[in-house]
Enzyme design. Structure first.
Site, PDB file in Angstrom:
ATOM      1  CE1 TYR A 276      -3.294  -2.917   0.846  1.00  0.00           C
ATOM      2  CE2 TYR A 276      -2.178  -3.151   2.950  1.00  0.00           C
ATOM      3  CZ  TYR A 276      -3.079  -3.611   2.019  1.00  0.00           C
ATOM      4  OH  TYR A 276      -3.770  -4.764   2.269  1.00  0.00           O
TER       5      TYR A 276
ATOM      6  CE  LYS B 247      -6.107  -8.867   9.743  1.00  0.00           C
ATOM      7  NZ  LYS B 247      -4.907  -8.284   9.176  1.00  0.00           N
TER       8      LYS B 247
ATOM      9  CE1 TYR C 144      -8.798  -4.857   2.233  1.00  0.00           C
ATOM     10  CE2 TYR C 144      -8.601  -6.106   4.276  1.00  0.00           C
ATOM     11  CZ  TYR C 144      -8.099  -5.726   3.048  1.00  0.00           C
ATOM     12  OH  TYR C 144      -6.887  -6.224   2.630  1.00  0.00           O
TER      13      TYR C 144
HETATM   14  N1  PLP Z   1     -10.779  -9.979   6.182  1.00  0.00           N
HETATM   15  C1  PLP Z   1     -10.642  -9.051   7.121  1.00  0.00           C
HETATM   16  C2  PLP Z   1     -11.827  -8.687   7.970  1.00  0.00           C
HETATM   17  C3  PLP Z   1      -9.422  -8.425   7.327  1.00  0.00           C
HETATM   18  O1  PLP Z   1      -9.308  -7.481   8.266  1.00  0.00           O
HETATM   19  C4  PLP Z   1      -8.311  -8.804   6.517  1.00  0.00           C
HETATM   20  C5  PLP Z   1      -7.017  -8.132   6.669  1.00  0.00           C
HETATM   21  O2  PLP Z   1      -6.882  -7.085   7.226  1.00  0.00           O
HETATM   22  C6  PLP Z   1      -8.492  -9.792   5.539  1.00  0.00           C
HETATM   23  C7  PLP Z   1      -9.742 -10.364   5.394  1.00  0.00           C
HETATM   24  C8  PLP Z   1      -7.346 -10.222   4.659  1.00  0.00           C
HETATM   25  O3  PLP Z   1      -6.424 -10.939   5.384  1.00  0.00           O
HETATM   26  P1  PLP Z   1      -4.915 -11.112   4.833  1.00  0.00           P
HETATM   27  O4  PLP Z   1      -4.291  -9.763   4.880  1.00  0.00           O
HETATM   28  O5  PLP Z   1      -4.292 -12.092   5.759  1.00  0.00           O
HETATM   29  O6  PLP Z   1      -5.031 -11.636   3.433  1.00  0.00           O
END
Ligand code: PLP
Length: 421
Positions: free
Chosen positions: A14, A265, A142
């Protein structure tokens, strides 16, 4: 052609590489601190994109990973299985509500979302229902950076809005916060029902979309409507899973059982890449067949990586033996007390606290570079974005470090909120 960049060969996330300041070099972490190459030690306010719930370098996780590294760092998952993955799936199924019992392991949050979308789509195909090719998602959401996940992110405000022409077009609604939005959601579900494969939502908080919280009743309304229209609900708990909102999973607060749930996460306590897409038995049953083509057509090379599974099992041990949920609730109280007064600061639009998440929203987007520099000068690692500055510390953070974070945020907001002078 040669382009001079301070970052050498690495292409940063980003980041406009042309103007970006050189990133800081981290050399070590411990607890809730990040040590930099220049000797500075920062109090970490965001736990490495919300992953390091137990703080950094927890010896129990480090020990489990070291042991697994010596025994078997990786083995393919096609045709083979191993104890760390078996134990993890069993434990997740036991912890998750209802019959969320069928665990598909992958390697990142975005991939977990891709798998969820694919599961929902293939569930209909396997049932012999055609034409259900769309997903209903919520504005402000998101769900990741891969193409399917991007297609269910907010199409106008989200960071992927420039990719509209490349992505499958989906149906977007506002979160049903009131009667009008609830009626609109109901109407959209009715209108598009035969083309929809699923509904996807981030339970209780839209994270990267702006740390926007909603009460459990909103989530319950979504779950109720999805059920009434016969659609599977995908709960993306990649941010909220593992204590962040004060309960182990955010869905618990609404008393709902989604049909598919995504985790990543904090799954490994922030030590390793791992994700899980977990399905209820009714979803899994659609794949249970004599037909080989009805199998779930997915299998990342590093799925169920034993090191990552060992880390995740060790992280779950810590949730069992250490008081993470009460720590999250104590953080909530301190964040609420420390950040609430900022509501009165001119230039502040809102202050939101949910579990171990505290966010201050400016009325106008501030100069992020200045804000970041001021936060660093106060010895904290906090990454504001858009019009938001937020804290999502490790659940193990002590009162002194948490107060430093709160004071730093309060200080920069008071000094730098656009319109505050
Ligand atoms: N879904 C949500 C709610 C997220 O907050 C994130 C990442 O911030 C993702 C999906 C994507 O995860 P990754 O960055 O491990 O691909």
């Amino acid at each position: 052609m040669t382009l001079a960049t301070p970052a050498g060969h690495l292409w940063r996330p980003y980041t406009q590489m042309r103007h970006a300041a050189a990133p800081l070099e981290a050399v070590a972490t411990h607890g809730t601190r990040i040590r930099l190459a220049d000797g500075r030690e920062l109090v970490d306010g965001i736990a490495s994109w919300w992953t390091a719930v137990h703080g950094y370098n927890h010896p129990h996780i480090a020990g489990a990973v070291a042991e697994q590294l010596a025994r078997m760092p990786h083995v393919m998952f096609g045709g083979l299985t191993h104890a760390p993955a078996e134990a993890l799936a069993r434990r997740l199924a036991a912890l998750l509500p209802g019959d969320l019992d069928h665990v598909f392991l992958s390697d990142s949050g975005s991939v977990a979302v891709e798998v969820a979308l694919k599961m929902a789509a293939q569930m209909w195909i396997n049932r012999g229902v055609s034409g259900r090719t769309k997903v209903l998602a919520f504005r402000g959401g998101y769900h990741g950076d891969t193409m399917g996940a991007m297609s269910v992110c907010d199409p106008e405000e989200g960071m992927h809005r420039r990719f509209g022409a490349y992505l499958p077009s989906q149906i977007f609604c506002d979160l049903p916060r009131g009667a009008a939005e609830t009626a609109a959601l109901d109407a959209a579900l009715a209108a598009y029902r035969d083309t929809l494969a699923a509904v996807i939502v981030e339970p209780l908080v839209q994270g990267a979309g702006g740390m926007r919280t909603h009460p459990p009743e909103v989530l319950a309304t979504i779950a109720g409507l999805a059920r009434r229209h016969g659609l599977p609900l995908i709960a993306d708990e990649i941010f909220t899973g593992f204590g962040r909102t004060g309960t182990l999973f955010a869905c618990e607060q609404a008393g709902i059982v989604p049909d598919i749930l995504c985790l990543s996460k904090a799954l490994t306590g922030g030590t390793m890449a791992l994700a899980a897409t977990v399905a209820r038995t009714e979803v899994f049953a659609a794949f249970w067949s004599e037909d080989p083509a009805a199998a779930l057509m997915h299998g990342p090379t590093f799925m169920a990586n034993p090191l990552a599974c060992a880390a995740a099992n060790a992280s779950l041990d810590l949730f069992e033996t250490e008081p993470r949920l009460s720590q999250a609730r104590a953080i909530a109280e301190r964040l609420a007390a420390g950040l609430a007064p900022l509501r009165r600061v001119p230039g502040v639009a809102d202050v939101r606290v949910l579990g171990a998440i505290g966010a201050v929203q400016f009325a106008r987007a501030p100069d992020l570079a200045v804000l970041k520099a001021e936060l660093l000068a106060r010895g904290v690692w906090v990454r504001p974005f858009g019009d938001i500055v937020y804290l999502t510390p490790a659940l193990t953070i002590d009162a002194a470090d948490l107060d430093r974070l709160i004071e730093a945020v309060a200080g920069v907001v008071t000094e730098l909120a656009p319109g505050s002078t």
